[in-house]
Design an enzyme around this catalytic site. Structure first.
Site, PDB file in Angstrom:
ATOM      1  N   HIS A   1      13.289 -24.890 -36.879  1.00 35.13           N
ATOM      2  CA  HIS A   1      14.205 -24.016 -37.617  1.00 35.13           C
ATOM      3  C   HIS A   1      15.661 -24.183 -37.162  1.00 35.13           C
ATOM      4  O   HIS A   1      16.528 -24.472 -38.001  1.00 35.13           O
ATOM      5  CB  HIS A   1      13.747 -22.557 -37.537  1.00 35.13           C
ATOM      6  CG  HIS A   1      14.741 -21.593 -38.070  1.00 35.13           C
ATOM      7  ND1 HIS A   1      15.149 -21.588 -39.392  1.00 35.13           N
ATOM      8  CD2 HIS A   1      15.450 -20.608 -37.454  1.00 35.13           C
ATOM      9  CE1 HIS A   1      16.058 -20.623 -39.566  1.00 35.13           C
ATOM     10  NE2 HIS A   1      16.256 -20.026 -38.403  1.00 35.13           N
TER      11      HIS A   1
ATOM     12  N   HIS B   1      21.357 -20.352 -32.314  1.00 34.39           N
ATOM     13  CA  HIS B   1      21.524 -19.062 -32.972  1.00 34.39           C
ATOM     14  C   HIS B   1      20.413 -18.055 -32.731  1.00 34.39           C
ATOM     15  O   HIS B   1      20.643 -16.857 -32.790  1.00 34.39           O
ATOM     16  CB  HIS B   1      21.796 -19.241 -34.477  1.00 34.39           C
ATOM     17  CG  HIS B   1      20.582 -19.462 -35.310  1.00 34.39           C
ATOM     18  ND1 HIS B   1      20.005 -20.707 -35.481  1.00 34.39           N
ATOM     19  CD2 HIS B   1      19.824 -18.599 -36.028  1.00 34.39           C
ATOM     20  CE1 HIS B   1      18.963 -20.602 -36.268  1.00 34.39           C
ATOM     21  NE2 HIS B   1      18.824 -19.328 -36.619  1.00 34.39           N
ATOM     22  N   ASP B   2      19.200 -18.494 -32.429  1.00 35.24           N
ATOM     23  CA  ASP B   2      18.095 -17.560 -32.186  1.00 35.24           C
ATOM     24  C   ASP B   2      17.679 -17.468 -30.720  1.00 35.24           C
ATOM     25  O   ASP B   2      16.737 -16.757 -30.394  1.00 35.24           O
ATOM     26  CB  ASP B   2      16.868 -17.968 -33.014  1.00 35.24           C
ATOM     27  CG  ASP B   2      16.947 -17.487 -34.457  1.00 35.24           C
ATOM     28  OD1 ASP B   2      17.680 -16.516 -34.735  1.00 35.24           O
ATOM     29  OD2 ASP B   2      16.261 -18.085 -35.306  1.00 35.24           O
TER      30      ASP B   2
ATOM     31  N   GLU C   1      18.125 -13.835 -29.241  1.00 34.22           N
ATOM     32  CA  GLU C   1      17.270 -12.899 -29.979  1.00 34.22           C
ATOM     33  C   GLU C   1      15.785 -13.123 -29.700  1.00 34.22           C
ATOM     34  O   GLU C   1      15.016 -12.168 -29.622  1.00 34.22           O
ATOM     35  CB  GLU C   1      17.556 -13.077 -31.476  1.00 34.22           C
ATOM     36  CG  GLU C   1      17.049 -11.978 -32.357  1.00 34.22           C
ATOM     37  CD  GLU C   1      17.560 -12.147 -33.777  1.00 34.22           C
ATOM     38  OE1 GLU C   1      16.733 -12.059 -34.690  1.00 34.22           O
ATOM     39  OE2 GLU C   1      18.780 -12.374 -33.967  1.00 34.22           O
ATOM     40  N   ASP C   2      15.377 -14.369 -29.539  1.00 34.38           N
ATOM     41  CA  ASP C   2      13.950 -14.689 -29.501  1.00 34.38           C
ATOM     42  C   ASP C   2      13.425 -15.267 -28.189  1.00 34.38           C
ATOM     43  O   ASP C   2      12.237 -15.563 -28.088  1.00 34.38           O
ATOM     44  CB  ASP C   2      13.621 -15.693 -30.617  1.00 34.38           C
ATOM     45  CG  ASP C   2      13.801 -15.089 -32.002  1.00 34.38           C
ATOM     46  OD1 ASP C   2      13.873 -13.859 -32.133  1.00 34.38           O
ATOM     47  OD2 ASP C   2      13.885 -15.872 -32.961  1.00 34.38           O
TER      48      ASP C   2
ATOM     49  N   ASP D   1      21.173 -20.513 -42.018  1.00 41.96           N
ATOM     50  CA  ASP D   1      19.969 -19.833 -41.528  1.00 41.96           C
ATOM     51  C   ASP D   1      19.200 -19.211 -42.694  1.00 41.96           C
ATOM     52  O   ASP D   1      17.988 -19.386 -42.825  1.00 41.96           O
ATOM     53  CB  ASP D   1      20.374 -18.763 -40.508  1.00 41.96           C
ATOM     54  CG  ASP D   1      19.204 -17.964 -39.964  1.00 41.96           C
ATOM     55  OD1 ASP D   1      18.145 -18.552 -39.667  1.00 41.96           O
ATOM     56  OD2 ASP D   1      19.357 -16.735 -39.810  1.00 41.96           O
TER      57      ASP D   1
END
Length: 177
Positions: free
Chosen positions: A34, A60-61, A64-65, A121
């Site tokens: 992704h 970018h993630d 967050e992840d 995204d």
């Protein structure tokens, strides 16, 4: 044009951070696909060659992840990339509906570079959702995601015509335009 050493370090960092994650599709696609897709969409389909934006897309993630911190990103990749990642990162302490509401609300006020990452995204997520219903999702949930994503994208307009046109094609196919 060859990628810089810093870009390759960023790609490796994202791969290590996301190494144990899988998408929620039936074949459990490695999650790292992704962020790589988001950076590739920006470069190839969006015509973006700003390495800062492409590196932020790869990262970018991560906050967050994964167990990544903003401090870690800033230390390794600099303040500008960190600030873009910060702008596109949801606060996981908030409930899901509040996070979604804030994405719509804050989209218009994000920096142009963060808007690019957000557009790519959404494009990658919507393409994936168009062909793969995640495990545990109903058709209704997928439809709700498309409606919500359009509200976010509408607040990112006038950022990148190529990406916006590709998103509009998807929204048109779903009867949202």
């Amino acid at each position: 044009m060859h990628p810089s050493k810093k870009f390759m370090e960023c790609l490796q960092f994202a791969a290590v951070k996301h190494r144990n994650q899988r998408r929620l599709d039936k074949i459990k696609t490695p999650y790292i696909n992704h962020p790589i897709n988001v950076a590739t969409i920006l470069s190839i389909e969006g015509g973006v060659n700003d390495e800062v934006v492409l590196m932020a897309a790869l990262l970018h993630d991560t906050v967050e992840d994964t167990d990544t911190t903003f401090e870690e990103i800033e230390c390794r990749f600099g303040k500008e990339i960190c600030n873009i990642v910060r702008e596109v990162t949801d606060d996981k302490c908030l409930e899901k509906q509040e996070r979604k509401r804030l994405q719509i609300e804050k989209a218009a006020d994000t920096s142009p570079k963060a808007k690019l990452v957000k557009l790519a995204d959404k494009l990658d997520n919507l393409r994936d959702l168009s062909s793969n219903l995640p495990i545990g999702w109903s058709e209704e949930r997928r439809d709700e995601y498309f409606i919500w994503a359009k509200k976010v994208v509408d607040n990112l307009r006038c950022t990148n015509t190529q990406l916006e046109n590709l998103l509009d094609d998807i929204f048109r196919q779903r009867g949202l335009l």
